[in-house]
Design an enzyme around this catalytic site. Structure first.
Site, PDB file in Angstrom:
ATOM      1  N   TYR A 121      59.977  31.511  31.542  1.00  0.00           N
ATOM      2  CA  TYR A 121      58.114  31.078  31.670  1.00  0.00           C
ATOM      3  C   TYR A 121      58.006  30.443  32.937  1.00  0.00           C
ATOM      4  O   TYR A 121      58.292  29.042  32.778  1.00  0.00           O
ATOM      5  CB  TYR A 121      58.211  29.766  30.357  1.00  0.00           C
ATOM      6  CG  TYR A 121      59.092  29.804  28.758  1.00  0.00           C
ATOM      7  CD1 TYR A 121      59.188  31.059  28.647  1.00  0.00           C
ATOM      8  CD2 TYR A 121      59.501  29.002  28.109  1.00  0.00           C
ATOM      9  CE1 TYR A 121      60.048  31.490  27.049  1.00  0.00           C
ATOM     10  CE2 TYR A 121      59.894  29.307  26.917  1.00  0.00           C
ATOM     11  CZ  TYR A 121      60.126  30.465  26.061  1.00  0.00           C
ATOM     12  OH  TYR A 121      61.417  31.292  25.169  1.00  0.00           O
ATOM     13  N   GLN A 130      69.364  31.688  18.409  1.00  0.00           N
ATOM     14  CA  GLN A 130      67.634  31.666  18.202  1.00  0.00           C
ATOM     15  C   GLN A 130      67.546  33.024  18.146  1.00  0.00           C
ATOM     16  O   GLN A 130      68.320  34.377  19.022  1.00  0.00           O
ATOM     17  CB  GLN A 130      67.135  30.707  18.885  1.00  0.00           C
ATOM     18  CG  GLN A 130      65.448  31.554  18.958  1.00  0.00           C
ATOM     19  CD  GLN A 130      64.942  30.260  20.291  1.00  0.00           C
ATOM     20  OE1 GLN A 130      64.229  30.499  21.113  1.00  0.00           O
ATOM     21  NE2 GLN A 130      65.030  29.089  20.705  1.00  0.00           N
ATOM     22  N   LYS A 148      44.089  34.631  10.361  1.00  0.00           N
ATOM     23  CA  LYS A 148      42.978  34.719  11.308  1.00  0.00           C
ATOM     24  C   LYS A 148      42.519  36.344  11.304  1.00  0.00           C
ATOM     25  O   LYS A 148      41.053  36.328  12.225  1.00  0.00           O
ATOM     26  CB  LYS A 148      42.820  34.152  12.942  1.00  0.00           C
ATOM     27  CG  LYS A 148      43.291  32.774  11.913  1.00  0.00           C
ATOM     28  CD  LYS A 148      43.532  31.472  13.380  1.00  0.00           C
ATOM     29  CE  LYS A 148      43.385  30.197  13.590  1.00  0.00           C
ATOM     30  NZ  LYS A 148      44.997  29.770  13.277  1.00  0.00           N
ATOM     31  N   TYR A 190      62.199  32.490  16.790  1.00  0.00           N
ATOM     32  CA  TYR A 190      61.209  32.990  17.376  1.00  0.00           C
ATOM     33  C   TYR A 190      59.834  34.218  16.826  1.00  0.00           C
ATOM     34  O   TYR A 190      60.508  34.622  16.363  1.00  0.00           O
ATOM     35  CB  TYR A 190      61.301  33.289  18.486  1.00  0.00           C
ATOM     36  CG  TYR A 190      61.689  34.434  19.006  1.00  0.00           C
ATOM     37  CD1 TYR A 190      60.844  35.322  19.441  1.00  0.00           C
ATOM     38  CD2 TYR A 190      63.257  33.998  19.435  1.00  0.00           C
ATOM     39  CE1 TYR A 190      62.148  36.245  19.981  1.00  0.00           C
ATOM     40  CE2 TYR A 190      63.825  35.141  19.944  1.00  0.00           C
ATOM     41  CZ  TYR A 190      63.191  36.569  19.479  1.00  0.00           C
ATOM     42  OH  TYR A 190      63.601  37.662  20.658  1.00  0.00           O
ATOM     43  N   PHE A 191      59.142  33.633  16.941  1.00  0.00           N
ATOM     44  CA  PHE A 191      58.246  35.115  16.301  1.00  0.00           C
ATOM     45  C   PHE A 191      57.085  34.360  14.973  1.00  0.00           C
ATOM     46  O   PHE A 191      57.703  35.487  14.689  1.00  0.00           O
ATOM     47  CB  PHE A 191      57.810  35.969  17.293  1.00  0.00           C
ATOM     48  CG  PHE A 191      57.866  36.786  18.639  1.00  0.00           C
ATOM     49  CD1 PHE A 191      57.370  36.066  19.601  1.00  0.00           C
ATOM     50  CD2 PHE A 191      58.592  37.491  18.673  1.00  0.00           C
ATOM     51  CE1 PHE A 191      57.314  36.263  20.700  1.00  0.00           C
ATOM     52  CE2 PHE A 191      58.399  38.289  20.080  1.00  0.00           C
ATOM     53  CZ  PHE A 191      57.161  37.101  21.294  1.00  0.00           C
TER      54      PHE A 191
END
Length: 310
Positions: A59, A177, A216, A205-206
């Site tokens: 990251y 993970q 949304k 994750y995600f």
């Protein structure tokens, strides 16, 4: 005060809602990030009672760990925070290469310690498997680091069931993970049963499927990023997926909650899922994620959600 949960068989206890920090300094993932906003996201999380931060070397690269290290130093409460980070990527002639060799993993941990400005990492993951290193050898290197006090728990990420079994040959793996959400449930076939049987904690994750499960979007929403090529967001499949999300919204409305909170609460009812790491780009999103803990699903609702996304 939120009751803290134990991560699998480790000695780590955390708020069930953690913080994924790929938007904190993750300039290679999101364009135009403000580093000061990223640091404020971390500060808000710690102030709100979130004590589990999930980051990674890639990251940034490196920058997410550095910014978290800066915040931890200014706050002076390192021992109250559980830090997870990941390594396996390196750059060779400008290209990313995955390396699980014991020597490289040890070097990765030492470099992460410097960036995070700490003398131990609570949970260190092998971020991706490489093609040549025996997985039990890679994990064996992390066990040596655990024995030396540099890390407290051992994780692997993105491993197949075969790779996980090889990695866990000596029973050293604490956490797995992997990608998991209501649209992508392949891990339920073998990985989740294996983690439940062996006491390995599973961290998805995600979890909101690139925002699709957040409720949304409408059928008129257009995308100009990676989602434009994602099959979940294309044509009739997209419309069908929105109809499924609409059924979650009905449950959420009855509870006075948001769709995302109901989805996240559902994951926490799964075997071996102890903690979630939704991300946040703004401080208000951190506070919003915590509302998940106010949602309590009945057995009927849990089954209904599972059926909708069968």
């Amino acid at each position: 005060m939120v009751k803290q949960v134990q991560i699998g068989k480790t000695d780590l206890y955390v708020n069930p809602i953690g913080l994924g920090t790929n938007a904190v300094g993750g300039h290679n993932i999101y364009p135009n990030l403000s580093e000061e906003t990223g640091k404020e996201v971390v500060r808000t999380a710690l102030k709100s009672g979130i004590n589990f931060l999930d980051t990674a070397y890639i990251y940034g690269p490196e920058r997410s760990e550095e910014l978290i290290g800066e915040v931890l130093k200014e706050q002076g409460n390192r021992e109250k925070v559980v830090i997870a980070t990941k390594g396996a990527h390196k750059f060779v002639d400008g290209k990313i290469v995955i390396d699980n060799s014991p020597a490289f993993l040890k070097e990765s941990v030492d470099n992460s310690l410097k960036r995070l400005q700490t003398d131990y990492i609570d949970l260190f993951y092998i971020h991706f498997p490489d093609e040549k290193t025996p997985k039990d050898e890679a994990v064996g290197a992390l066990k040596e680091l655990k024995d030396a006090g540099k890390i407290k728990a051992i994780g692997v990420s993105n491993f197949s069931i075969e790779q996980l079994k090889e990695a866990n040959k000596d029973g050293y793996v604490d956490v797995l993970q992997s990608e998991y959400n209501l649209f992508k449930r392949a891990v339920e076939d073998q990985l989740l049963p294996y983690t439940a049987d062996t006491g390995i904690s599973f961290i998805p994750y995600f979890p909101l499927a690139a925002g699709l499960l957040g409720g949304k979007y409408t059928k008129n929403t257009t995308f100009n990023d990676g989602r434009a090529k994602n099959p979940l967001f294309q044509g009739e499949a997209f419309e069908r997926n929105l109809q499924k999300v609409e059924q979650i919204r009905e449950i959420a409305n009855e509870k006075g909650a948001e769709t995302a909170h109901v989805v996240l609460a559902w994951y926490l009812t799964r075997d071996s899922i102890d903690v979630l790491i939704p991300g946040a780009k703004r401080p208000d999103q951190v506070s919003n994620n915590l509302k998940t803990l106010d949602v309590h699903l009945t057995n009927e609702e849990i089954e209904k959600i599972s059926r909708i996304f069968k």
